[in-house]
Design a protein around this motif. Structure first.
Motif, PDB file in Angstrom:
ATOM      1  N   THR A  61       0.712  -1.033   0.203  1.00 37.71           N
ATOM      2  CA  THR A  61      -0.173   0.174  -0.116  1.00 37.71           C
ATOM      3  C   THR A  61       0.687   0.855   0.015  1.00 37.71           C
ATOM      4  N   LYS A  62       0.931   2.291  -0.315  1.00 39.83           N
ATOM      5  CA  LYS A  62       1.490   3.702  -0.485  1.00 39.83           C
ATOM      6  C   LYS A  62       0.567   5.069  -0.026  1.00 39.83           C
ATOM      7  N   VAL A  63       0.963   5.530   0.840  1.00 39.33           N
ATOM      8  CA  VAL A  63       0.239   6.357   2.593  1.00 39.33           C
ATOM      9  C   VAL A  63      -0.112   7.708   0.524  1.00 39.33           C
ATOM     10  N   LEU A  64      -1.106   7.918   1.157  1.00 40.39           N
ATOM     11  CA  LEU A  64      -1.717   9.606   0.882  1.00 40.39           C
ATOM     12  C   LEU A  64      -1.246  10.714   1.044  1.00 40.39           C
ATOM     13  N   PRO A  65      -0.924  11.670   1.007  1.00 37.57           N
ATOM     14  CA  PRO A  65      -0.221  13.121   1.406  1.00 37.57           C
ATOM     15  C   PRO A  65      -1.870  13.185   2.066  1.00 37.57           C
ATOM     16  N   ALA A  66      -2.163  12.794   2.131  1.00 39.88           N
ATOM     17  CA  ALA A  66      -4.050  13.016   2.705  1.00 39.88           C
ATOM     18  C   ALA A  66      -4.006  14.229   3.549  1.00 39.88           C
ATOM     19  N   ARG A  67      -3.217  15.432   4.149  1.00 40.51           N
ATOM     20  CA  ARG A  67      -3.376  16.172   5.521  1.00 40.51           C
ATOM     21  C   ARG A  67      -3.220  17.384   3.962  1.00 40.51           C
ATOM     22  N   LEU A  68      -4.591  18.140   4.455  1.00 42.20           N
ATOM     23  CA  LEU A  68      -4.205  19.227   3.787  1.00 42.20           C
ATOM     24  C   LEU A  68      -5.089  20.514   4.571  1.00 42.20           C
ATOM     25  N   TYR A  69      -4.501  21.160   4.085  1.00 45.19           N
ATOM     26  CA  TYR A  69      -4.744  22.975   4.463  1.00 45.19           C
ATOM     27  C   TYR A  69      -5.593  23.718   3.824  1.00 45.19           C
ATOM     28  N   GLY A  70      -6.029  24.714   4.275  1.00 43.58           N
ATOM     29  CA  GLY A  70      -6.768  25.671   3.161  1.00 43.58           C
ATOM     30  C   GLY A  70      -7.957  26.694   4.069  1.00 43.58           C
ATOM     31  N   GLU A  71      -8.803  27.532   3.869  1.00 45.85           N
ATOM     32  CA  GLU A  71      -9.545  28.549   4.000  1.00 45.85           C
ATOM     33  C   GLU A  71     -10.649  28.074   3.772  1.00 45.85           C
ATOM     34  N   ARG A  72     -11.855  28.468   4.420  1.00 51.31           N
ATOM     35  CA  ARG A  72     -13.536  28.440   4.067  1.00 51.31           C
ATOM     36  C   ARG A  72     -13.740  30.026   4.032  1.00 51.31           C
ATOM     37  N   VAL A  73     -14.248  29.454   2.178  1.00 53.48           N
ATOM     38  CA  VAL A  73     -14.454  30.220   1.236  1.00 53.48           C
ATOM     39  C   VAL A  73     -15.713  31.416   1.799  1.00 53.48           C
ATOM     40  N   GLU A 147       0.083  17.314   3.179  1.00 51.34           N
ATOM     41  CA  GLU A 147       0.737  16.268   3.336  1.00 51.34           C
ATOM     42  C   GLU A 147       1.000  15.369   4.579  1.00 51.34           C
ATOM     43  N   MET A 148       2.004  14.690   4.780  1.00 48.81           N
ATOM     44  CA  MET A 148       1.744  13.029   5.222  1.00 48.81           C
ATOM     45  C   MET A 148       1.187  13.083   6.850  1.00 48.81           C
ATOM     46  N   PRO A 149       0.233  12.014   6.733  1.00 50.57           N
ATOM     47  CA  PRO A 149      -0.801  12.247   7.681  1.00 50.57           C
ATOM     48  C   PRO A 149       0.122  11.447   9.018  1.00 50.57           C
ATOM     49  N   LEU A 150       1.009  12.064   9.540  1.00 48.98           N
ATOM     50  CA  LEU A 150       2.002  11.894  10.663  1.00 48.98           C
ATOM     51  C   LEU A 150       0.961  11.225  11.576  1.00 48.98           C
ATOM     52  N   PRO A 151       1.340  10.551  12.530  1.00 46.76           N
ATOM     53  CA  PRO A 151       0.565   9.650  13.902  1.00 46.76           C
ATOM     54  C   PRO A 151       0.692  10.595  14.408  1.00 46.76           C
TER      55      PRO A 151
END
Length: 345
Positions: A61-73, A147-151
Motif C-alpha cells: 500500500t502507498k500512503v496518500l499525502p492526505a492532510r490538507l490545509y485551507g480556508e473557508r471560502v 502533507e503526510m498524515p503522521l501519527p
C-alpha cells in the motif's frame, strides 16, 4: 482479558521522531518463541534468520499525502481536512477541523483555489462527505498540496515525504504507513531474494483506526476498525506453494498479518480475494497462515501489541518490551524493529 494487561511504561524520549538516514541501520530485536532467547542486532542482519524456501510477505500500500490545509471560502477561516475513504473519483469521506464550521454547502479552498472542496453531508460519527473541484490530475494536485498524515505522537515535521513510504509502496489508499516495511532498502530486498527467499505482496490500506486506543477494559468488547485489502491470485499461489514445500510465511507488519489471517481458510490455504476486514487478533487466536512476524514496537494497550502477544505469548512479549525500554530501543513508526520467530524451522 484486560486491556491493562498490555500496559508498559514508555519514556517519552524513546518515541522516535525522525527516520534514520539509512533505513536498514535501525536496531533489530530477535525474539525466539521456543527458547525465550532475545538477541540484539541491526535490521540488515535479518538475512541470518531467513532461509531459502521461506516467503516474506509485504504490504505494498502507498500512503496518500492526505492532510490538507485551507480556508473557508467567504470567511477565510483556517480549515484542515484529512482524507479517509474515497467514495468515487472526486468524492471522499473526510475528517474536518474545526468540524462545527463545516456544514453542507460550505466550500473550502486549498492552494489559492487550485483545489476546492464542497461539503455535501455530515455522516454518523461527525465525518463529512465532500466533493472536490479542480483542473488537471487530482493525484498531482494532492502531491503538491497535501502533507503526510503522521501519527499524533510524531511532532516533528517530515522533510521528505518518501520517508513515510516503503520502498515498494505501489497502490495509493492508506492514511498511515505499514511501518514495519520502512526498514527495507531495495538492496536488502534483493539480497534476501538472492538467498532463495520468495517475496510476495498483499495490499491492505491502513486506516487511522490503527492509532485508535482501546478504550474498554475488557479486550473482548473492543470493536476493530475496517480496512480494505486485496490478495491477488498469483501472490496467493506463491504463499501456498511455500507452505506446501515446508517454508515459513514471514509477515512484514501487523497489516500483512491481518490480511493473511483474513483470507486463509481452516485448512491453511490462502485464498485470493478482496474485501474489508475487521479481524481482531488477541491471545487465544490460532494462526492459520503466519509463522513469523517482522514488526515495530507498538503502543501500550494497543490492538497491535495484543496481536503480537497472540503469536508469541503475552509474557514473552511484555518481557521483550521491558528489555527494549531498558536497552533504549526507539519506538513506534520511525523506531526500531522486532523479528518474532514463532517458528524456527
Amino acid at each position: 482479558m484486560k486491556t491493562s494487561d498490555f500496559y508498559f511504561d514508555l519514556p517519552e524520549e524513546l518515541i522516535a521522531q525522525e527516520p534514520l538516514a539509512d533505513r536498514a541501520s535501525s536496531r533489530l530485536m530477535v525474539v525466539h518463541k521456543d527458547s525465550g532467547k532475545r538477541e540484539h542486532r541491526h535490521f540488515r542482519d535479518i538475512k541470518e534468520y531467513l532461509r531459502a524456501g521461506d516467503c516474506l510477505v509485504i504490504n505494498n500500500t502507498k500512503v496518500l499525502p492526505a492532510r490538507l490545509y485551507g480556508e473557508r471560502v467567504g470567511t477565510g477561516a483556517a480549515m484542515e481536512i484529512l482524507l479517509l475513504v474515497r467514495k468515487d473519483m472526486d468524492t471522499w469521506e473526510v475528517l474536518v477541523r474545526p468540524g462545527k464550521k463545516a456544514r453542507p454547502g460550505d466550500r473550502i479552498s486549498f492552494g489559492g483555489g487550485k483545489l476546492i472542496a464542497e461539503v455535501l453531508e455530515v455522516i454518523e460519527g461527525g465525518n463529512r462527505i465532500i466533493k472536490f473541484e479542480y483542473e488537471g490530475v487530482f493525484e498531482n494536485i494532492l502531491e503538491e498540496l497535501g502533507e503526510m498524515p503522521l501519527p499524533p505522537y510524531i511532532t516533528h515535521k517530515l522533510e521528505d515525504k518518501n520517508r513515510y513510504q516503503t520502498v515498494y509502496a505501489e497502490h495509493e489508499g492508506s492514511a498511515a504507513a505499514p511501518t514495519a516495511g520502512l526498514h527495507f532498502t531495495p538492496e536488502l530486498l534483493k539480497e534476501i531474494e538472492d538467498m532463495g527467499v520468495r517475496i510476495a505482496h498483499v495490499t491492505l490500506h491502513v486506516g487511522l483506526g490503527t492509532f485508535r486506543p482501546v478504550k474498554v477494559e475488557d479486550v473482548l468488547e473492543h470493536e476493530m476498525h475496517s480496512e480494505y485489502y486485496v490478495v491477488e491470485p498469483e501472490q496467493a499461489a506463491i504463499m501456498n506453494e511455500t507452505k506446501k514445500n515446508g517454508g515459513r510465511i514471514i509477515a512484514v507488519g501487523t497489516t500483512s498479518t491481518r490480511t493473511l489471517e483474513s483470507v486463509t481458510d481452516e485448512n491453511g490455504v490462502i485464498q485470493p480475494k478482496s474485501g474489508w476486514t475487521k479481524i481482531f487478533i488477541y491471545p487465544g487466536y490460532t494462526f492459520k497462515a503466519v509463522d513469523c512476524l517482522v514488526t515495530n514496537f507498538h503502543l501500550p494497550e494497543s490492538t497491535l501489541i495484543m496481536l503480537v502477544s497472540a503469536l508469541m505469548g503475552k509474557e514473552l512479549v511484555m518481557e521483550s518490551y521491558a528489555e527494549a525500554v531498558k536497552e533504549r530501543y526507539r519506538f513506534f513508526s520511525f523506531g526500531d524493529a522486532c523479528l518474532f520467530l514463532a517458528k524456527e524451522k
